[in-house]
Design an enzyme around this catalytic site. Structure first.
Site, short mmCIF file in Angstrom:
data_model
loop_
_atom_site.label_atom_id
_atom_site.label_comp_id
_atom_site.label_asym_id
_atom_site.label_seq_id
_atom_site.Cartn_x
_atom_site.Cartn_y
_atom_site.Cartn_z
N ASP A 15 0.85 -1.19 0.00
CA ASP A 15 0.00 0.00 0.00
C ASP A 15 0.89 1.24 0.00
O ASP A 15 1.90 1.31 0.70
CB ASP A 15 -0.92 -0.01 1.23
CG ASP A 15 -2.05 0.99 1.10
OD1 ASP A 15 -3.22 0.55 0.99
OD2 ASP A 15 -1.79 2.22 1.11
N ILE A 16 0.50 2.24 -0.78
CA ILE A 16 1.31 3.46 -0.93
C ILE A 16 1.28 4.31 0.34
O ILE A 16 2.17 5.14 0.55
CB ILE A 16 0.81 4.27 -2.16
CG1 ILE A 16 1.88 5.18 -2.71
CG2 ILE A 16 -0.45 5.06 -1.83
CD1 ILE A 16 1.54 5.77 -4.07
N GLN B 4 -14.52 2.60 1.16
CA GLN B 4 -13.76 2.23 -0.04
C GLN B 4 -13.44 3.48 -0.86
O GLN B 4 -14.32 4.27 -1.16
CB GLN B 4 -14.56 1.24 -0.89
CG GLN B 4 -13.78 0.73 -2.10
CD GLN B 4 -14.56 -0.32 -2.90
OE1 GLN B 4 -15.73 -0.60 -2.61
NE2 GLN B 4 -13.93 -0.87 -3.91
N HIS C 43 -10.37 -4.98 -3.42
CA HIS C 43 -9.05 -5.24 -2.85
C HIS C 43 -9.18 -5.64 -1.40
O HIS C 43 -10.09 -5.21 -0.71
CB HIS C 43 -8.12 -4.04 -3.01
CG HIS C 43 -8.68 -2.76 -2.49
ND1 HIS C 43 -9.61 -2.02 -3.20
CD2 HIS C 43 -8.49 -2.10 -1.33
CE1 HIS C 43 -9.94 -0.95 -2.50
NE2 HIS C 43 -9.27 -0.97 -1.35
N LEU C 44 -8.23 -6.43 -0.97
CA LEU C 44 -8.16 -6.90 0.41
C LEU C 44 -6.88 -6.34 1.02
O LEU C 44 -5.81 -6.46 0.43
CB LEU C 44 -8.16 -8.43 0.40
CG LEU C 44 -8.18 -9.19 1.71
CD1 LEU C 44 -8.90 -10.52 1.53
CD2 LEU C 44 -6.76 -9.46 2.21
P1 5GP Z 1 -9.69 1.56 0.33
O1 5GP Z 1 -9.83 2.82 1.16
O2 5GP Z 1 -10.35 1.72 -1.01
O3 5GP Z 1 -10.10 0.32 1.06
O4 5GP Z 1 -8.13 1.39 0.11
C1 5GP Z 1 -7.44 1.93 -0.97
C2 5GP Z 1 -5.99 1.82 -0.63
O5 5GP Z 1 -5.25 2.02 -1.81
C3 5GP Z 1 -5.51 2.87 0.38
O6 5GP Z 1 -4.98 2.22 1.52
C4 5GP Z 1 -4.47 3.65 -0.40
O7 5GP Z 1 -3.36 4.02 0.39
C5 5GP Z 1 -4.08 2.70 -1.50
N1 5GP Z 1 -3.64 3.33 -2.72
C6 5GP Z 1 -4.25 4.36 -3.36
N2 5GP Z 1 -3.58 4.68 -4.48
C7 5GP Z 1 -2.53 3.81 -4.56
C8 5GP Z 1 -1.47 3.65 -5.50
O8 5GP Z 1 -1.37 4.35 -6.52
N3 5GP Z 1 -0.57 2.66 -5.25
C9 5GP Z 1 -0.66 1.87 -4.14
N4 5GP Z 1 0.30 0.95 -3.98
N5 5GP Z 1 -1.65 2.00 -3.23
C10 5GP Z 1 -2.57 2.95 -3.44
#
Ligand code: 5GP
Ligand code: ZN
Length: 112
Positions: free
Chosen positions: A29-30, A92, A98-99
């Site tokens: 995760d970034i 989300q 994604h997990l």
């Molecule tokens: P959500 O909030 O949708 O469950 O999680 C999305 C996740 O994607 C977040 O933890 C965010 O840090 C990660 N993320 C967003 N953009 C990128 C990216 O460009 N690369 C990576 N490796 N992670 C990302």
């Protein structure tokens, strides 16, 4: 397809590919929320868990199988947390299923 995680899955956006098989891909995760924070995605686009159905059972099963493999690979023998955020109320932010795999710190429950 204008989807961030589809671009990552295809290799158009490069990431460190921590685990990969024919169905799923894991990468860091970034914006990590724990010392280990890995994202695991299906290579095929599904907008969220709410956009899957019974025909996706093998893929959904493989996500959990792969989550355990990634946890072992990352040395999470003391435990780990898996999270799937779904939709607005689920928090989300990236509309490709994604997990999250989080580890190497104790995580409270409930998460708040
Ligand atoms: P959500 O909030 O949708 O469950 O999680 C999305 C996740 O994607 C977040 O933890 C965010 O840090 C990660 N993320 C967003 N953009 C990128 C990216 O460009 N690369 C990576 N490796 N992670 C990302
Ligand atoms: Zn996608």
């Amino acid at each position: 397809m204008d989807c961030l995680f589809c671009k990552i899955a295809s290799g158009a956006i490069p990431v460190t590919r921590l685990y990969e098989d024919e169905l799923v891909l894991a990468f860091p995760d970034i914006n990590p929320q724990a010392p280990v924070h890995v994202l695991l995605i299906p290579k095929q686009h599904h907008t969220s868990l709410a956009h899957t159905s019974a025909t996706d059972a093998p893929l959904l099963g493989q996500l959990l199988v792969a989550a355990n493999l990634v946890a072992q690979q990352q040395g999470l023998e003391n435990g780990f947390r898996t999270v799937i955020n779904t939709g607005d109320d689920g928090g989300q932010t990236v509309p490709h299923l994604h997990l999250h795999i989080l580890g190497k710190r104790h995580m409270a429950w409930p998460p708040g």
